[in-house]
Structure formats: C-alpha cells, structure tokens
Design an enzyme around this catalytic site. Structure first.
Site, PDB file in Angstrom:
ATOM      1  N   ASN A 111       0.959  -1.278  -0.108  1.00  0.00           N
ATOM      2  CA  ASN A 111       0.049   0.083  -0.022  1.00  0.00           C
ATOM      3  C   ASN A 111       0.663   1.285  -0.087  1.00  0.00           C
ATOM      4  O   ASN A 111       0.817   2.255  -0.725  1.00  0.00           O
ATOM      5  CB  ASN A 111      -0.786   0.082   1.327  1.00  0.00           C
ATOM      6  CG  ASN A 111      -2.157  -0.745   1.183  1.00  0.00           C
ATOM      7  OD1 ASN A 111      -2.616  -1.633   0.381  1.00  0.00           O
ATOM      8  ND2 ASN A 111      -2.747  -1.105   2.354  1.00  0.00           N
TER       9      ASN A 111
ATOM     10  N   ASN B 190       0.099   6.407  14.966  1.00  0.00           N
ATOM     11  CA  ASN B 190      -1.092   7.101  15.313  1.00  0.00           C
ATOM     12  C   ASN B 190      -1.302   6.970  16.782  1.00  0.00           C
ATOM     13  O   ASN B 190      -0.255   6.616  17.467  1.00  0.00           O
ATOM     14  CB  ASN B 190      -2.337   6.228  14.584  1.00  0.00           C
ATOM     15  CG  ASN B 190      -2.602   4.592  15.258  1.00  0.00           C
ATOM     16  OD1 ASN B 190      -1.797   4.489  16.386  1.00  0.00           O
ATOM     17  ND2 ASN B 190      -3.292   3.795  14.709  1.00  0.00           N
TER      18      ASN B 190
ATOM     19  N   THR C 299      -0.211  10.704  13.423  1.00  0.00           N
ATOM     20  CA  THR C 299      -1.583  10.601  12.695  1.00  0.00           C
ATOM     21  C   THR C 299      -2.752  10.674  13.690  1.00  0.00           C
ATOM     22  O   THR C 299      -2.784   9.759  14.494  1.00  0.00           O
ATOM     23  CB  THR C 299      -1.684   9.677  11.709  1.00  0.00           C
ATOM     24  OG1 THR C 299      -1.559   8.470  12.279  1.00  0.00           O
ATOM     25  CG2 THR C 299      -0.374   9.713  10.647  1.00  0.00           C
TER      26      THR C 299
ATOM     27  N   ASP D 239      -1.961   4.272   5.464  1.00  0.00           N
ATOM     28  CA  ASP D 239      -0.612   3.778   4.420  1.00  0.00           C
ATOM     29  C   ASP D 239      -0.614   4.746   3.391  1.00  0.00           C
ATOM     30  O   ASP D 239       0.365   5.184   3.024  1.00  0.00           O
ATOM     31  CB  ASP D 239      -1.151   2.473   4.065  1.00  0.00           C
ATOM     32  CG  ASP D 239      -1.073   1.307   5.021  1.00  0.00           C
ATOM     33  OD1 ASP D 239      -0.364   1.311   5.997  1.00  0.00           O
ATOM     34  OD2 ASP D 239      -1.506   0.193   4.674  1.00  0.00           O
TER      35      ASP D 239
ATOM     36  N   ALA E  11      -8.261   9.624  -0.005  1.00  0.00           N
ATOM     37  CA  ALA E  11      -8.599   8.149   0.046  1.00  0.00           C
ATOM     38  C   ALA E  11      -9.861   7.837   0.789  1.00  0.00           C
ATOM     39  O   ALA E  11     -10.440   6.884   0.399  1.00  0.00           O
ATOM     40  CB  ALA E  11      -7.225   7.777   0.782  1.00  0.00           C
TER      41      ALA E  11
END
Length: 319
Positions: free
Chosen positions: A47, A188, A228, A260, A290
C-alpha cells in the site's frame, strides 16, 4: 526518473485484501448479510509503495508472496501501477499474506491479518538488499514484518547514512536503538502511547497537545516524529520545530488503507526534499482524499490531485 526525482525503497508486507462491506459490524455469534465484496492488493508495504509511487517517487518494493493465485494477483496489480517487481519474490509452500477486512457504512473497519509468506522477509533479505538500500534516498518499513528484520534494517540504514522511516503499525516491541534512528517515526495515537508518547493532559488531547508531545519525543524517542490523528489531521516534530496540520472535513466512506496512503505520500515528498510541515500537509490531503473512496490502493489519488487538494503547486513540473 520519477516525477519528483526521489528514490524510495520500501521493505514491507504484501497481502491480498478480502473486503466485505456491511451496514454495521455483527455482534459475537451473529450472522448478517453483506452488500458488497471485493478482493484487492493490500498489506502495509505494498500500500505504501503504491502511494509513494503515485506521489511521484521512484519506488522499489522488497516483499515476499506465496506460490498461489493471490501472489499472481498481487504481481498483476503492481505491474498495472507500473511498479518494478524484481524485489517481490515467491516463497514455495506458503500462501500469500491475506487480510480479512470488514467495512461498515460508517466508514470504520476491522482487519484480521494472516501473514503467510511475509514471515519469510527475514534479516537475510535485508542483507541481500544492501546495495539497493545504499542507493535509496529513503527506506520505509512497517510493523507488519518480523521484529528482527525491522531492527536489522534500521541498523543498516544508520550505518549507511540512509534516511530510515518506520511506520510502527502494528506497534511491535522494537528496541530503543531502532526507534532512535527513525526519521521520522510515524505512529497513530494508539501506537504513540505504545512507545511511551503518552498525553499527560485531560482526554481527549487536542491537536496542539499532540504537537507538544511529538516535540518532546524528538531526540528522546526518535530523530523526528509524526503522529496521525485520523479526521483531526496530524502533528509532526523535528529538531527544527513542531507543527499541527488539521485535516479537511470530509465524509468518510472507507478508512481502510488511509494511514498507508498518508505514510507513503509523506515518504515520497520527504525523499523529494520537501520540508517536514509541507510533506505532512500533502500527506494529510492524500489521506483525506483516500477515505472518500472505497478500497485501499484503488482509493489513492495521483500526485497532481493530491497537491491541488493540499493547495500547493508542483515546482517539479509533474503531471
């Protein structure tokens, strides 16, 4: 030559995603009807390689697949994107990794991964790729590989003076020495807590709180840090400063693979020489695009669309 003139080597996982779309997640023991199903390329390594390629980087992927039909599917999709596959080798007697994904109408997802041939991506594979590592502008990997491989790759990059980016997803237990050479470490909020970046503020922490935490982790945890935060955006910190980049408000259709997309895009623009806050701004825009489309790599937008969404031009003159 890539549009951005950058070279990114991705040493990573490759799976085939079997994705089922449902109105809601079933309760334990409950059977519900799906309203769609698809099989597609997946795995964090592949990815991120596709995302970096679409962002304009010259990308090579080092991965392992099985000698099964899913492996053939993966090669076909990579070829379709124009990614070189000389570093993607088949492993006899093992299946290609597979991810069983369920996506609810809310856009949220659950994922179960069976690693299969990804287990064969050991430290010896890193040794055999040493020349490719030395020639890369940036090397990217993820937490879906054996820990020994991640640690060996970090050590070789450090010895060769090659920028090493680790997306520690899932948050596997790596050594402090491995984290220390990450530039950046991409996590994250849950993965951040797993490596000791924990908010000491009332929940939920604000974007500025996370920015300050990232800044405090520079030099203590990693050379630079990117966290993130989903729909809120992302924060980043280097020795030069720290930044909070808010995400645009969008209606999420499918969040699978958005992280990703962010990481691959970020890596491409860092390798290109963009400063950290600009690279993160672009990556946030890519992730926001996305989540508005179904699927993983099929939801990733090309460079020009991402730059436009980020409100930036393209001094490289990329199409």
């Amino acid at each position: 030559m890539a549009e951005g003139g950058s070279r990114v080597l991705v040493v990573g996982s490759l799976n085939v995603d079997a994705t089922t779309y449902v109105e809601r997640f079933p309760e334990p023991g409950e059977t519900i009807a799906a309203h769609a199903f698809q099989t597609a390329l997946g795995g964090k390594g592949s990815n991120q390689a596709v995302a970096a390629h679409l962002a304009g980087a010259d990308v090579e992927l080092v991965a392992r697949i099985g000698d099964d039909a899913n492996g053939g599917l993966a090669l076909t999709v990579l070829d379709g994107f124009g990614l070189p596959t000389r570093g993607v080798e088949r492993t006899a007697g093992l299946p290609t990794g597979i991810a069983q994904i369920t996506v609810a109408d809310s856009g949220e997802n659950t994922v179960i991964v069976a690693a299969g041939a990804n287990h064969e991506l050991g430290p010896d594979v890193v040794d055999s790729a040493r020349e490719r590592i030395a020639g890369a502008g940036l090397v990217l990997t993820q937490g879906e590989l054996p820990v020994a491989t991640i640690e060996h790759l970090a050590a070789i990059c450090d010895a060769l003076g090659v920028r090493f980016v680790l997306n520690l997803a899932p948050p596997v237990p790596t050594t402090a020495a491995t984290l220390a050479v990450c530039d950046p470490l991409v996590v994250n909020e849950h993965e951040a807590r797993a490596v000791g970046i924990r908010p000491d503020v009332p929940e939920p922490p604000s974007l500025d709180d996370w920015r300050d935490l990232a800044a405090a982790a520079v030099g203590r945890v990693a050379r630079s840090v990117v966290i993130t935060l989903g729909a809120a955006g992302a924060v980043a910190a280097t020795r030069a400063g720290s930044w909070a980049l808010a995400a645009p408000a969008v209606e999420a259709v499918d969040t699978t693979g958005a992280g990703d997309c962010f990481t691959g895009t970020l890596s491409a623009f860092l390798a290109e020489g963009r400063p950290m806050p600009e690279a993160v701004r672009i990556a946030v825009a890519a992730g926001a695009l996305a989540v508005q489309r179904r699927g993983t790599v099929d939801s990733y937008a090309p460079r020009a669309e991402v730059l436009a969404a980020a409100g930036l031009g393209d001094p490289g003159g990329a199409a």
